[in-house]
Design an enzyme around this catalytic site. Structure first.
Site, PDB file in Angstrom:
ATOM      1  N   ASP A   1      -9.689 -61.992  -7.514  1.00  0.00           N
ATOM      2  CA  ASP A   1      -8.934 -61.677  -6.298  1.00  0.00           C
ATOM      3  C   ASP A   1      -9.443 -62.581  -5.169  1.00  0.00           C
ATOM      4  O   ASP A   1     -10.469 -63.256  -5.314  1.00  0.00           O
ATOM      5  CB  ASP A   1      -9.185 -60.191  -5.980  1.00  0.00           C
ATOM      6  CG  ASP A   1      -8.352 -59.668  -4.821  1.00  0.00           C
ATOM      7  OD1 ASP A   1      -7.300 -60.250  -4.520  1.00  0.00           O
ATOM      8  OD2 ASP A   1      -8.779 -58.652  -4.217  1.00  0.00           O
TER       9      ASP A   1
ATOM     10  N   GLU B   1      -7.488 -67.363  -2.643  1.00  0.00           N
ATOM     11  CA  GLU B   1      -6.539 -68.317  -2.010  1.00  0.00           C
ATOM     12  C   GLU B   1      -7.266 -69.505  -1.399  1.00  0.00           C
ATOM     13  O   GLU B   1      -6.660 -70.582  -1.381  1.00  0.00           O
ATOM     14  CB  GLU B   1      -5.698 -67.574  -0.966  1.00  0.00           C
ATOM     15  CG  GLU B   1      -4.720 -66.586  -1.570  1.00  0.00           C
ATOM     16  CD  GLU B   1      -5.389 -65.373  -2.206  1.00  0.00           C
ATOM     17  OE1 GLU B   1      -6.465 -64.978  -1.712  1.00  0.00           O
ATOM     18  OE2 GLU B   1      -4.881 -64.859  -3.198  1.00  0.00           O
TER      19      GLU B   1
ATOM     20  N   ASP C   1      -0.384 -58.138  -2.737  1.00  0.00           N
ATOM     21  CA  ASP C   1      -0.311 -56.870  -2.003  1.00  0.00           C
ATOM     22  C   ASP C   1       1.091 -56.551  -1.497  1.00  0.00           C
ATOM     23  O   ASP C   1       1.419 -56.747  -0.325  1.00  0.00           O
ATOM     24  CB  ASP C   1      -1.284 -56.908  -0.821  1.00  0.00           C
ATOM     25  CG  ASP C   1      -2.731 -56.977  -1.294  1.00  0.00           C
ATOM     26  OD1 ASP C   1      -2.977 -56.674  -2.483  1.00  0.00           O
ATOM     27  OD2 ASP C   1      -3.596 -57.335  -0.486  1.00  0.00           O
TER      28      ASP C   1
HETATM   29  O1  MIG Z   1      -8.657 -57.272   0.945  1.00  0.00           O
HETATM   30  O2  MIG Z   1     -10.223 -55.476  -3.914  1.00  0.00           O
HETATM   31  O3  MIG Z   1      -4.747 -57.852  -3.752  1.00  0.00           O
HETATM   32  O4  MIG Z   1      -5.255 -55.748  -5.481  1.00  0.00           O
HETATM   33  O5  MIG Z   1      -7.204 -53.856  -4.702  1.00  0.00           O
HETATM   34  C1  MIG Z   1      -8.227 -56.501  -0.110  1.00  0.00           C
HETATM   35  C2  MIG Z   1      -9.407 -54.739  -3.066  1.00  0.00           C
HETATM   36  C3  MIG Z   1      -8.848 -57.000  -1.391  1.00  0.00           C
HETATM   37  C4  MIG Z   1      -6.699 -57.312  -2.476  1.00  0.00           C
HETATM   38  C5  MIG Z   1      -6.016 -57.242  -3.796  1.00  0.00           C
HETATM   39  C6  MIG Z   1      -5.912 -55.819  -4.238  1.00  0.00           C
HETATM   40  C7  MIG Z   1      -7.287 -55.210  -4.340  1.00  0.00           C
HETATM   41  C8  MIG Z   1      -8.012 -55.330  -2.986  1.00  0.00           C
HETATM   42  N1  MIG Z   1      -8.045 -56.723  -2.564  1.00  0.00           N
END
Ligand code: MIG
Length: 798
Positions: A405, A408, A483
């Site tokens: 995650d 980016e 998200d």
């Molecule tokens: O700033 O890890 O897209 O699936 O549950 C949020 C917490 C960070 C974004 C991800 C989401 C995940 C969440 N993450």
């Protein structure tokens, strides 16, 4: 002769007249009077690469996207010169280069225009950053349509849109918002029922304009780097997508459990909560294969650590879940907490693995753990190190998949929500700034993760899922759309995004079912599970801030209906597994938008809701509240209603009933759909009898069933079974022929063939050219089922 002033066009520089060309093997290099170089590189008869160098020399050639293993080679390559042009011809297309200004046109062998330069290549120097803004414009005839481009949350048909690529953490994005998490600078154009593709392999910020600024012009450009694009001729959309996927690569088979239903939340903790969720699935007999641990399993969000209070004995928990048929997946983010007592931080610091700013200080940014440094995943040594960190999670604790995650990369509380432009990257030995590396940072993180998981999971197959992506990343991981929000509009987006990703070579994809932000109503959740059951990746996930999002969190009706659909998915596992294999083997997307399915039918060009799941199931989600059904477009051909088994003729728009417990689903006439019995998780039982639902058709249709061990690599060594089933229906006759490839012994000792939609009462049928008299064999005239053994010999009555 062009004069100097004509070299500028709206502040842009352009090539002037042709000076020379030379051919060396499959590359023809042109030079203009003002020293612009153009390399035309024939990769395959219908895949051509075009590279431009404005200053007379090419920089080192390097790409993260292109698969080195891709098939190449061509049958023919002719170069002919006339007074005004140079013409290059292969077996599939020809390219005419105008000597006046180096503009090119591409034509099929009948001389029909496929795609012509408008202004063609032009550029603008960038004093601020160095290098050039490199640009390309193409003429776009009336009636041309555009598709592809990754995860864009907009209408499937891109005509009239202007979009750009810059991987961005877009929490709770909305319809038509640009940019999102992924960069896939590849589009498909369709004109005169002929399709071609353009892949602009440039990792800088890229821009695409599909007749938005000027009605008959399509253009694409980048904030730096090289004008370097691949032209892919179809003429079928299916061929364009397959060739693009050949070029940028295909994944290996995932483990079959990755195709099951997955349950996630931010976050399930402590351990007792995870166990409670697992127990509940089994108690309610709601099939489920994987549970996810979000960031709270870690110690202060430090990657590769555990919170010992919440999870005192991770291995025990993971083992127990495994015994119940659940795989455990854990999240790993890129940010490494600045903490001198944290071994991962220490090691990376010592070995100089963190990204640095232009002047040498570290790239410091706030994410979940607080202030962090970030590994430079564009450095092969860093990737190797990162891969090695997974040993404990995968090999020792038994975690079966990793979820990447924030890659980016996302940074909190700063403008742009990411690294500043001056951050330096290795870029595999081609040092550069973040402007160039931004869009591939996430892909390289996911790649390193994949390498690690693969190594430590061996001899099992790895499973990795990532949020950020760049073209070619499908070789390493699956992905999700980030998200989203629990709204009906997002259900529409979920459908479009998954279709678009499928057209863009990234077929192993799904959405956060039910919506990540906010809370769905039971009705929205139900409709979303219905759609998600027909997506390649099927996972419920939510931010957990507004309430629970397990299938039982709403009411009994929601539980019953969602369970019914997830059970349907589990019955369809052999079909789904086969469609994954087609993707892995041939680059055929698992989800096919209607325009892909039938580009000869112009009715499909602006359809967004209906799609084909695999080759033979037509799906159309209900995307509105309080619906009892909906209008939908039925593509050409005959389709059996899944629920009523009534045969419907395509090529028309019609109303289909779909109260909350149903979604419009149709099976293509002639299809043979394989089904397992319902299981609570993949390989819970040894399936002895494979059901084959045969949907009668007057005429021919063929279906395939792929089987292997559902995990491991033996399928590479011939240990698979690919069974082709050929149906041939006549007025009073049914013929079924089959053959099998591969050395894998399937577990099925028999097949139960259900005959659906026969327009006559059969007394005999033909199987593998042998006449089978139904009264002599195990045939049930009420259920219309006939039993055959593993070699397709009808079983006689005992
Ligand atoms: O700033 O890890 O897209 O699936 O549950 C949020 C917490 C960070 C974004 C991800 C989401 C995940 C969440 N993450």
């Amino acid at each position: 002769m062009i004069t100097n002033t004509e070299l500028e066009y709206k502040g842009n520089l352009v090539p002037n007249a042709y000076k020379s060309h030379k051919k060396s093997s499959n590359i023809v290099t042109f030079q203009s009077e003002n020293n612009v170089l153009l390399q035309v590189h024939v990769v395959r008869d219908s895949i051509w690469r075009f590279r431009y160098a404005p200053d007379g020399f090419f920089a080192k050639d390097f790409s993260y996207a292109i698969d080195e293993q891709q098939p190449h080679g061509f049958n023919e390559l002719n170069v002919q010169e006339t007074d005004t042009s140079v013409v290059i011809t292969t077996k599939k297309i020809k390219c005419v280069l105008a000597k006046q200004d180096l503009r090119i046109g591409l034509y099929d062998l009948d001389g029909q225009v496929i795609c012509e330069d408008e202004m063609g290549f032009h550029w603008e120097e960038s004093f601020e950053f160095g290098g050039n803004y490199v640009k390309m414009s193409k003429s776009s005839p009336e009636g041309e349509n555009f598709f592809g481009l990754g995860d864009k949350p907009t209408h499937l048909n891109l005509k009239g849109k202007r979009l750009s690529n810059w991987n961005t953490d877009q929490y709770a994005y909305g319809k038509d918002l640009d940019e999102l998490y992924k960069t896939v600078p590849f589009y498909i154009a369709l004109h005169n029922k002929m399709a071609y593709g353009i892949f602009f392999d440039n990792t800088f910020k890229t821009h695409f304009d599909f007749c938005h600024e000027r009605r008959n012009v399509t253009s694409f450009w980048a904030d730096g780097g090289e004008m370097n694009y691949y032209f892919i001729y179809g003429p079928g959309i299916d061929q364009v997508v397959q060739k693009y996927t050949d070029l940028t690569g295909k994944p290996e088979m995932p483990p079959m459990w990755a195709m099951g239903y997955h349950q996630c939340k931010w976050s399930y903790y402590p351990e007792s909560k995870v166990r409670e969720i697992a127990d509940q699935f089994r108690k309610l007999e709601f099939p489920c294969d994987a549970l996810y641990l979000d960031i709270d399993y870690m110690d202060g969000f430090r990657c590769f650590t555990w919170n010992n209070t919440y999870f005192p004995s991770p291995k025990q928990m993971v083992d127990d879940l495994k015994a119940q048929g659940f795989q455990t997946i854990a999240i790993i983010d890129p940010g490494i907490k600045i903490d001198p007592d944290y071994p991962v931080f220490q090691e990376a610091l010592e070995k100089d693995y963190f990204c640095k700013r232009a002047d040498g200080s570290y790239m410091k940014g706030k994410v979940w753990p607080g202030e962090c440094y970030f590994p430079d995943f564009t450095n092969p040594e860093v990737r190797q190190w990162w891969a090695s960190l997974y040993g404990e999670l995968i090999e020792q604790i038994g975690i079966k998949g990793i979820w990447n995650d924030m890659n980016e990369p996302a940074v909190m509380e700063v403008p742009g929500k990411t690294f500043p432009n001056d951050v330096r990257h290795d870029y595999d030995g081609n040092p550069c700034s973040h402007r160039k590396a931004h869009n591939i940072y996430g892909m390289q993180m996911a790649r390193a993760t994949y390498d690690g998981v693969k190594k430590f999971a061996y001899p099992k197959r790895p499973f990795v899922i990532t949020r950020a992506q760049y073209s070619g990343g499908q070789r390493y991981t699956s992905s999700w759309t980030g998200d989203n929000v629990a709204t009906w509009e997002h259900l529409w987006l979920a459908n479009v995004q998954v279709q678009r990703m499928s057209l863009s070579g990234m077929g192993f994809v799904g959405t956060d079912i039910g919506g990540f932000a906010e809370q769905p109503t039971g009705e929205l959740f139900t409709r979303w599970v219905q759609l998600g059951s027909f997506h390649p990746f099927c996972r419920v996930h939510s931010s957990g801030h507004h309430g629970d999002q397990e299938p039982w969190s709403f009411n009994d009706e929601v539980l019953d209906i969602t369970r019914k659909f997830v059970r349907m998915r589990y019955e369809l596992l052999p079909y789904i597994y086969t469609m994954y294999h087609q993707y892995v083997q041939h680059g055929t997307p698992m989800i096919k938008p209607l325009v892909y399915f039938d580009q000869t039918d112009t009715q499909t060009y602006y359809r967004t809701d209906e799609f084909i799941f695999g080759d033979q199931i037509l799906v159309c989600p209900v995307q509105e509240p309080n619906a009892l059904g909906r209008r939908m477009y039925m593509p050409q051909g005959g389709w059996y209603n899944w629920w009523t088994r009534e045969l419907v003729q395509g090529g028309q728009e019609l109303w289909v009933d779909a109260p909350l417990d149903k979604m419009p689903l149709f099976v293509k006439q002639g299809a043979i759909i394989p089904k397992y019995p319902v299981q609570q998780y993949v390989d819970q039982i040894r399936v002895e009898t494979l059901k084959l639902e045969l949907y009668f058709k007057l005429g021919r249709e063929h279906s395939v069933v792929f089987e292997d061990a559902h995990d491991g690599y033996d399928y590479h060594k011939g240990m698979f079974s690919l069974r082709t089933l050929k149906l041939y229906g006549k007025e009073q006759e049914l013929n079924l022929n089959q053959h099998r490839e591969g050395a894998f012994e399937v577990p099925f000792s028999r097949y139960c063939i259900e005959l659906i939609g026969l327009p006559f009462t059969p007394s005999k049928i033909w199987i593998d050219t042998e006449e089978v008299t139904l009264t002599d064999v195990q045939f049930d005239p009420v259920a219309m089922t006939i039993m055959v053994d593993k070699d397709f010999h009808a079983l006689v009555i005992k």
